[in-house]
Design an enzyme around this catalytic site. Structure first.
Site, PDB file in Angstrom:
ATOM      1  N   ARG A 195      10.340  -0.771 -22.595  1.00  0.00           N
ATOM      2  CA  ARG A 195      11.121  -1.813 -23.298  1.00  0.00           C
ATOM      3  C   ARG A 195      10.375  -2.357 -24.506  1.00  0.00           C
ATOM      4  O   ARG A 195      10.981  -2.896 -25.413  1.00  0.00           O
ATOM      5  CB  ARG A 195      11.372  -2.982 -22.354  1.00  0.00           C
ATOM      6  N   LYS A 227       6.592   6.003  -4.441  1.00  0.00           N
ATOM      7  CA  LYS A 227       6.992   5.184  -3.313  1.00  0.00           C
ATOM      8  C   LYS A 227       7.038   3.715  -3.745  1.00  0.00           C
ATOM      9  O   LYS A 227       6.407   3.382  -4.739  1.00  0.00           O
ATOM     10  CB  LYS A 227       6.030   5.402  -2.167  1.00  0.00           C
ATOM     11  N   LYS A 285      -5.185  14.104  -2.210  1.00  0.00           N
ATOM     12  CA  LYS A 285      -6.623  14.011  -1.917  1.00  0.00           C
ATOM     13  C   LYS A 285      -7.124  15.340  -1.352  1.00  0.00           C
ATOM     14  O   LYS A 285      -6.462  15.941  -0.520  1.00  0.00           O
ATOM     15  CB  LYS A 285      -6.888  12.866  -0.915  1.00  0.00           C
ATOM     16  N   GLU A 339      -9.024  -0.905   4.109  1.00  0.00           N
ATOM     17  CA  GLU A 339      -9.377  -1.239   2.722  1.00  0.00           C
ATOM     18  C   GLU A 339     -10.207  -2.512   2.692  1.00  0.00           C
ATOM     19  O   GLU A 339      -9.964  -3.432   3.481  1.00  0.00           O
ATOM     20  CB  GLU A 339      -8.105  -1.466   1.902  1.00  0.00           C
ATOM     21  N   ASP A 344       3.754  -0.327   3.047  1.00  0.00           N
ATOM     22  CA  ASP A 344       2.889   0.098   1.935  1.00  0.00           C
ATOM     23  C   ASP A 344       2.040   1.326   2.299  1.00  0.00           C
ATOM     24  O   ASP A 344       1.829   2.201   1.468  1.00  0.00           O
ATOM     25  CB  ASP A 344       1.969  -1.082   1.565  1.00  0.00           C
ATOM     26  N   HIS A 382       1.750   7.006   3.863  1.00  0.00           N
ATOM     27  CA  HIS A 382       0.461   7.716   3.869  1.00  0.00           C
ATOM     28  C   HIS A 382       0.026   8.091   5.296  1.00  0.00           C
ATOM     29  O   HIS A 382      -0.349   9.228   5.569  1.00  0.00           O
ATOM     30  CB  HIS A 382      -0.636   6.870   3.232  1.00  0.00           C
ATOM     31  N   LYS A 420      -5.770  -4.611   4.935  1.00  0.00           N
ATOM     32  CA  LYS A 420      -6.505  -5.002   3.724  1.00  0.00           C
ATOM     33  C   LYS A 420      -7.590  -5.985   4.130  1.00  0.00           C
ATOM     34  O   LYS A 420      -7.520  -6.617   5.175  1.00  0.00           O
ATOM     35  CB  LYS A 420      -5.559  -5.660   2.727  1.00  0.00           C
TER      36      LYS A 420
HETATM   37  C1  BG6 Z   1      -1.199   2.533  -2.385  1.00  0.00           C
HETATM   38  C2  BG6 Z   1      -0.894   1.151  -1.902  1.00  0.00           C
HETATM   39  O1  BG6 Z   1      -0.149   3.410  -2.062  1.00  0.00           O
HETATM   40  O2  BG6 Z   1      -2.391   3.004  -1.774  1.00  0.00           O
HETATM   41  C3  BG6 Z   1      -2.060   0.211  -2.167  1.00  0.00           C
HETATM   42  O3  BG6 Z   1       0.276   0.661  -2.551  1.00  0.00           O
HETATM   43  C4  BG6 Z   1      -3.328   0.782  -1.601  1.00  0.00           C
HETATM   44  O4  BG6 Z   1      -1.816  -1.073  -1.591  1.00  0.00           O
HETATM   45  C5  BG6 Z   1      -3.531   2.208  -2.068  1.00  0.00           C
HETATM   46  O5  BG6 Z   1      -4.412  -0.035  -2.022  1.00  0.00           O
HETATM   47  C6  BG6 Z   1      -4.712   2.842  -1.371  1.00  0.00           C
HETATM   48  O6  BG6 Z   1      -4.955   4.075  -1.950  1.00  0.00           O
HETATM   49  P1  BG6 Z   1      -6.389   4.735  -1.877  1.00  0.00           P
HETATM   50  O7  BG6 Z   1      -6.208   6.057  -2.516  1.00  0.00           O
HETATM   51  O8  BG6 Z   1      -7.312   3.811  -2.633  1.00  0.00           O
HETATM   52  O9  BG6 Z   1      -6.733   4.790  -0.418  1.00  0.00           O
END
Ligand code: BG6
Length: 504
Positions: free
Chosen positions: A54, A161, A195, A229, A248, A253, A353
């Site tokens: 935009r 996603k 990965k 994380e 998330d 994942h 997290k």
């Molecule tokens: C993303 C999430 O898909 O993956 C994030 O939206 C997350 O919240 C991230 O931090 C983690 O990815 P990676 O590759 O750092 O493990």
């Protein structure tokens, strides 16, 4: 990124159109990845990029923005010669996502670029936008005729996603996409599948004869998958409030990791063969009843604490987060795969997290061997064999075994047989998106979610989310930032006589 043999030829000639071109994803991942592919000679030589956004900018202004972004986020050195050629292929299109006029002018711009850069009209359209915009953009693209393929040209659309926020919205989104796109044009990206160690899972299981015979309920006690994380929600509070860790990380994942661990050998490595086997795993899980959810799933939210010695805020104090938020920043659950290979083998999944240490690990806990032989030596309990597949931060595979300590009496010690990706030598630093973008350019859908996989994942996650929404958590925050998560997650395993494998 070190190219694998299958990646030796450059991708097909194409124009990459990025919607949301001024966003973080474009700057941090997409642009540096395209640049890395160029450095590895994996980009087609007939190639262009169009950023659609935009912001009132022209191509010159957009190129300057992209140069700054690349200088900040490139994982390889920015070589002036390579950048000069790359930059000359970057173009800008200004427009509102819902404005038909913007798509008419995009169509004519793409027509000219196809001639100028000899891209054969192939289009790779990347929706790096909030998911709420997906429907509008693909409808406009469809109406402008930009999604139509022919014998001469392909058109592929990549979406990030989340693919919906529950089963109902995922079904609606898939149906909406299908009104203008075929399934074979739709690349639902999951960066976890880019990965190295994740890609290695299939090789590990099916290129080694040793593991497959013991990869089942007779020899495996249980499986754990952890995505932990250290980071909090940072500047993504508004997004995270609507999302939570189950949407998330777990629904996408972690479920993908679970599929790769649990699937049957595919009949080939062709995309449909692999994806057929993955969806069967998810279909064998089945939705949990409310009673099962209360027993088998727990949630948490971080309060303030210390991560690696630094004091950090609690989730409710983060920017754009409600002070009474009930969003889960941690979840753990036990799932069962009801098929012949896995019946009776629990799969424990967890993610959160602001945990003590960043680590993504899959643990295969084997059954205890009969110990009759060692009873006389006073050894009634021995830890059984364990296989740890570390995906990050270290990429390695470790098999824990027992060995006799030297000496006159029988004393056992746990020893590790391990293989680290570092043993392959220095890897060229990458963003993790290179493989996935390259696969889009060659049309390989193996690492992308198919509609039925997304829907099957939501069939498992939605009842859990619905029950949690109807019973808002009262005990939040229930774990301190920098800890290993809530006590209820330990209890989930302890009550079944098991323990989480935490990072050393
Ligand atoms: C993303 C999430 O898909 O993956 C994030 O939206 C997350 O919240 C991230 O931090 C983690 O990815 P990676 O590759 O750092 O493990």
């Amino acid at each position: 990124m070190t190219p694998t043999p299958a990646m030796e030829r450059p991708g097909d000639p194409c124009t990459v159109v990025i919607f949301g071109a001024m966003g973080d994803l474009t700057k941090r991942k997409l642009l540096p990845s395209l640049y890395n592919l160029r450095c590895h000679n994996l980009l087609p030589k007939d190639f262009a990029v169009v950023g659609f956004a935009r912001r009132p900018l022209d191509t010159a202004g957009f190129r300057t923005e992209m140069e700054h972004a690349l200088k900040s986020f490139a994982t390889l050195p920015v070589e002036p010669g390579i950048w000069a050629d790359f930059e000359s292929r970057i173009h800008y299109a200004k427009g509102e996502f819902g404005d038909p006029e913007a798509y008419r002018s995009l169509t004519s711009q793409l027509g000219q670029l196809a001639i100028e850069h000899q891209t054969r009209g192939n289009l790779l359209i990347y929706l790096a936008t909030p998911p709420d915009d997906f429907g509008t953009i693909v409808k406009q693209l469809g109406a402008a005729g930009l999604l139509t393929e022919s014998a001469e040209r392909w058109v592929r659309v990549v979406v990030e996603k989340p693919f919906g926020r529950d089963l109902e919205s995922a079904l609606a989104l898939n149906a909406e996409m299908r009104t203008v796109l075929t399934e074979s044009q739709l690349f639902r990206i999951d960066h976890y599948l880019g990965k190295e160690t994740v890609q290695n899972l299939l090789v590990f299981r099916f290129a080694n004869g040793l593991f497959e015979p013991v990869w089942n309920r007779r020899y495996i006690d249980h499986v754990q998958i952890t995505v932990a994380e250290e980071l909090g929600v940072g500047s993504r509070g508004a997004f995270y409030e609507k999302t939570g860790v189950t949407r998330d990380i777990i629904q996408n994942h972690i479920f993908q990791l679970l599929c790769l661990i649990a699937m049957e050998p595919p009949s080939s490595l062709a995309a449909e063969a692999v994806r057929n086997e993955k969806v069967k795993v998810l279909e064998a899980i089945g939705a949990l009843t409310p009673e099962q959810i209360l027993q088998q799933a727990v949630r948490g939210q971080y309060g303030e604490g210390f991560v690696q010695g630094t004091k950090v805020l609690g989730y409710r104090q983060e920017t754009a987060v409600a002070p009474t938020s009930r969003t889960e920043t941690y979840a753990a659950m036990r799932l069962n795969i009801e098929n012949w290979r896995w019946a009776g083998v629990p799969f424990y999944l967890r993610s959160g997290k602001r945990l003590a240490k960043r680590h993504t690990r899959i643990t295969i806990q084997f059954r205890r061997p009969p110990l009759l032989l060692f009873r006389e030596a006073g050894l009634d309990t021995i830890e059984p064999n364990r296989l740890d597949i570390d995906i990050q931060p270290e990429e390695k595979i470790t098999l824990r075994m027992k060995a006799k300590l030297p000496g006159p009496t029988i004393r056992l010690k746990t020893v590790d047989l391990d293989f680290s990706y570092r043993d392959f030598g220095e890897q060229s630093p990458a963003t993790g998106y290179e493989r996935l973008l390259y696969d889009c350019m060659t049309g390989d859908m193996t690492l992308f979610h198919r509609a039925d996989i997304v829907e099957a994942s939501w069939r498992i996650a939605t009842p859990i989310l619905d029950l949690w929404a109807s019973l808002p958590a009262r005990e939040f925050p229930n774990y301190a930032a920098g800890s290993l998560g809530p006590a209820s997650a330990d209890e989930l395993l302890n009550k079944e006589g098991r323990r989480w494998v935490n990072p050393e």
